[in-house]
Scaffold this motif. Structure first.
Motif, short mmCIF file in Angstrom:
data_model
loop_
_atom_site.label_atom_id
_atom_site.label_comp_id
_atom_site.label_asym_id
_atom_site.label_seq_id
_atom_site.Cartn_x
_atom_site.Cartn_y
_atom_site.Cartn_z
N TRP A 142 0.87 -1.19 0.00
CA TRP A 142 0.00 0.00 0.00
C TRP A 142 0.89 1.22 0.00
CZ3 TRP A 142 -0.04 3.71 4.01
CH2 TRP A 142 -0.98 4.74 3.84
N ILE A 143 0.54 2.21 -0.87
CA ILE A 143 1.30 3.46 -0.93
C ILE A 143 0.31 4.60 -0.67
CG2 ILE A 143 2.77 4.97 -2.33
CD1 ILE A 143 3.38 2.56 -4.08
N GLY A 144 0.55 5.41 0.33
CA GLY A 144 -0.38 6.51 0.61
C GLY A 144 0.09 7.34 1.78
N ALA A 145 -0.80 8.23 2.23
CA ALA A 145 -0.44 9.17 3.29
C ALA A 145 -0.92 8.64 4.65
CB ALA A 145 -1.08 10.53 3.01
N ASP A 146 -0.36 9.20 5.71
CA ASP A 146 -0.77 8.85 7.08
C ASP A 146 -1.94 9.77 7.45
OD1 ASP A 146 1.04 8.41 10.23
OD2 ASP A 146 -1.12 8.50 9.79
N GLN A 284 6.41 6.46 -7.56
CA GLN A 284 6.54 5.42 -6.54
C GLN A 284 5.63 4.23 -6.86
OE1 GLN A 284 6.11 8.62 -3.26
NE2 GLN A 284 7.11 6.98 -2.18
N ILE A 285 4.45 4.52 -7.42
CA ILE A 285 3.53 3.44 -7.82
C ILE A 285 4.17 2.62 -8.95
CG2 ILE A 285 1.28 2.89 -8.83
CD1 ILE A 285 0.26 5.55 -7.53
N ALA A 286 4.74 3.32 -9.93
CA ALA A 286 5.37 2.62 -11.06
C ALA A 286 6.52 1.74 -10.58
CB ALA A 286 5.88 3.65 -12.06
N ASP A 287 7.32 2.26 -9.68
CA ASP A 287 8.46 1.50 -9.14
C ASP A 287 7.98 0.26 -8.40
OD1 ASP A 287 10.60 1.59 -6.40
OD2 ASP A 287 11.30 1.20 -8.44
N ALA A 288 6.92 0.43 -7.61
CA ALA A 288 6.38 -0.70 -6.84
C ALA A 288 5.83 -1.77 -7.77
CB ALA A 288 5.28 -0.22 -5.89
N GLU A 296 10.01 -9.14 -6.68
CA GLU A 296 10.91 -8.65 -5.62
C GLU A 296 10.13 -8.39 -4.33
OE1 GLU A 296 13.53 -6.04 -8.83
OE2 GLU A 296 13.23 -5.27 -6.78
N GLU A 297 10.84 -8.44 -3.20
CA GLU A 297 10.23 -8.12 -1.91
C GLU A 297 9.90 -6.63 -1.85
OE1 GLU A 297 9.34 -11.38 -0.53
OE2 GLU A 297 9.29 -9.85 1.04
N LEU A 298 8.76 -6.30 -1.21
CA LEU A 298 8.36 -4.90 -1.05
C LEU A 298 7.88 -4.68 0.38
CD1 LEU A 298 6.26 -4.33 -4.28
CD2 LEU A 298 8.03 -2.78 -3.49
N PRO A 299 8.07 -3.45 0.91
CA PRO A 299 7.49 -3.16 2.24
C PRO A 299 5.96 -3.23 2.13
CG PRO A 299 8.27 -1.13 1.22
CD PRO A 299 8.73 -2.25 0.34
N LYS A 300 5.28 -3.60 3.23
CA LYS A 300 3.82 -3.72 3.21
C LYS A 300 3.16 -2.37 2.98
CE LYS A 300 0.94 -7.02 3.11
NZ LYS A 300 1.08 -7.89 1.93
N GLU A 301 3.89 -1.30 3.43
CA GLU A 301 3.33 0.04 3.20
C GLU A 301 4.46 1.05 2.96
OE1 GLU A 301 2.64 2.08 7.51
OE2 GLU A 301 1.06 0.76 6.81
N THR A 302 4.15 2.06 2.16
CA THR A 302 5.07 3.18 1.90
C THR A 302 4.30 4.47 2.16
OG1 THR A 302 6.22 1.91 0.20
CG2 THR A 302 6.53 4.31 0.18
N ILE A 303 4.76 5.26 3.14
CA ILE A 303 4.07 6.50 3.50
C ILE A 303 4.59 7.64 2.63
CG2 ILE A 303 3.62 8.17 5.36
CD1 ILE A 303 2.24 5.55 5.87
#
Ligand code: GZL
Length: 322
Positions: A142-146, A284-288, A296-303
């Motif tokens: 998940w990529i988004g804001a806090d 960041q979405i394109a990279d993910a 590849e491994e990815l973090p569960k979330e990117t803030i």
């Protein structure tokens, strides 16, 4: 799962070779467009076009997920209707895209279609909004804001600068992650006793104006409005001025987003504090998605990093990306 993963890994290697070949071409005699099967096919369900934030986010996604960047993007606008998003997600499954990405209009009601996406072995990338689901391991990242922190930041400014304010809270789309978390964060700081009333403006300028017109009748003591996004705050300005009052002075306005029109209102003294929620993260979405496709491994979330504005100059405003 193994079959698809092997196919994906093979395709990923082929895609990497193709992209290397393409870049070699582009360094010399102009790049050839990759043929369809060398591109990463992405189904993207965008929730709507309800606000300046959403428009900027859509522009960023479409500017990043281009064919020349290695993507075959199918982008569908759901006009803020969950049933349209569910239909789009099922269409992406039928198209057997390589990756599905979506920004859920509300947090709940996705269990069945997320299960269908998992059964189809298509990796899911969550963008911006959050989901509340019983499905185990529902998405890759998940990529988004806090959102909760955004609400806390807004609340801390109010507590510091207008501690005795009589607050009307203009909520976003009810049940959306942005509304739920911003409200939780803000209310936890200012205290429910200082909030005279709440109503949803569904993150749109028109509905925000209508909600504030009613609020000024129901809660005439209101002297501060916390709007969950700039667009509803801009609608509030119209309602406040129509009532013969001065926005930013008679009734302070605190908002979240930091879109151009919102920061212009801050510069004009009609907003008092704007918490940014940066929509420009298509890269960041394109990279993910590339990493997901390559296994590849990815973090569960990117803030996505935010800031906040008590003031802004015209030069700073003109220099912003959105
Ligand atoms: C926040 C986003 C919200 C914006 C609104 O990340 O989900 O939705 O704050 C938009 O402007 O409607």
């Amino acid at each position: 799962m193994a079959g698809r993963n092997v196919r994906r890994a093979g395709a990923a290697a082929l895609a990497a070779l193709s992209l290397a070949a393409l870049s070699a071409c582009s360094s010399g005699s102009g790049s050839d467009e990759g043929s369809g099967d060398e591109l990463i096919s992405v189904g993207f369900s965008q929730l709507g076009a309800e606000s300046g934030w959403r428009t900027a986010n859509t522009e960023s996604v479409q500017a990043s997920l281009t064919e020349e960047a290695g993507f075959d993007l199918t982008f569908v606008d759901a006009q803020q209707k969950q049933e349209n998003q569910i239909k789009a997600l099922r269409d992406f499954i039928a198209q057997d895209v390589d990756v599905i990405a979506f920004s859920p209009v509300i947090e709940t009601g996705w269990d069945e279609v997320i299960e269908e996406i998992k059964d189809a072995e298509i990796p899911l990338v969550l963008v911006d909004r959050t989901v509340d689901t019983t499905v185990e391991d529902p998405y890759v990242t998940w990529i988004g804001a806090d959102f909760k922190q955004e609400g806390i930041t807004a609340g801390e400014w109010v507590k510091e600068n207008a501690p005795d304010a009589k607050i009307f809270e203009l909520q976003g789309t009810m049940g959306s992650g942005a509304q739920v978390d911003r409200e939780e964060g803000f209310d936890s700081v200012v205290g429910e006793e200082n909030i005279v009333g709440k109503a949803s403006g569904n993150f749109t300028r028109a509905e925000g104006k209508a909600a504030v017109e009613a609020a000024l009748q129901a809660y005439p003591e209101t002297n501060l409005i916390f709007a969950h996004n700039d667009d509803m705050g801009l609608g509030a300005i119209e309602a406040i001025e129509a009532a013969g009052k001065v926005p930013g002075v008679d009734i302070k306005i605190v908002t979240i987003d930091g879109v151009h029109d919102g920061l212009q209102a801050l510069l004009d003294g009609k907003f008092n504090y704007v918490v940014e929620c940066n929509p420009v993260f298509g890269d960041q979405i394109a990279d993910a998605i590339k990493k997901v496709y390559a296994g590849e491994e990815l973090p569960k979330e990117t803030i996505v990093v935010d800031q906040a504005f008590e003031s802004i100059t015209q030069e700073e405003l003109d220099a912003r990306l959105y």
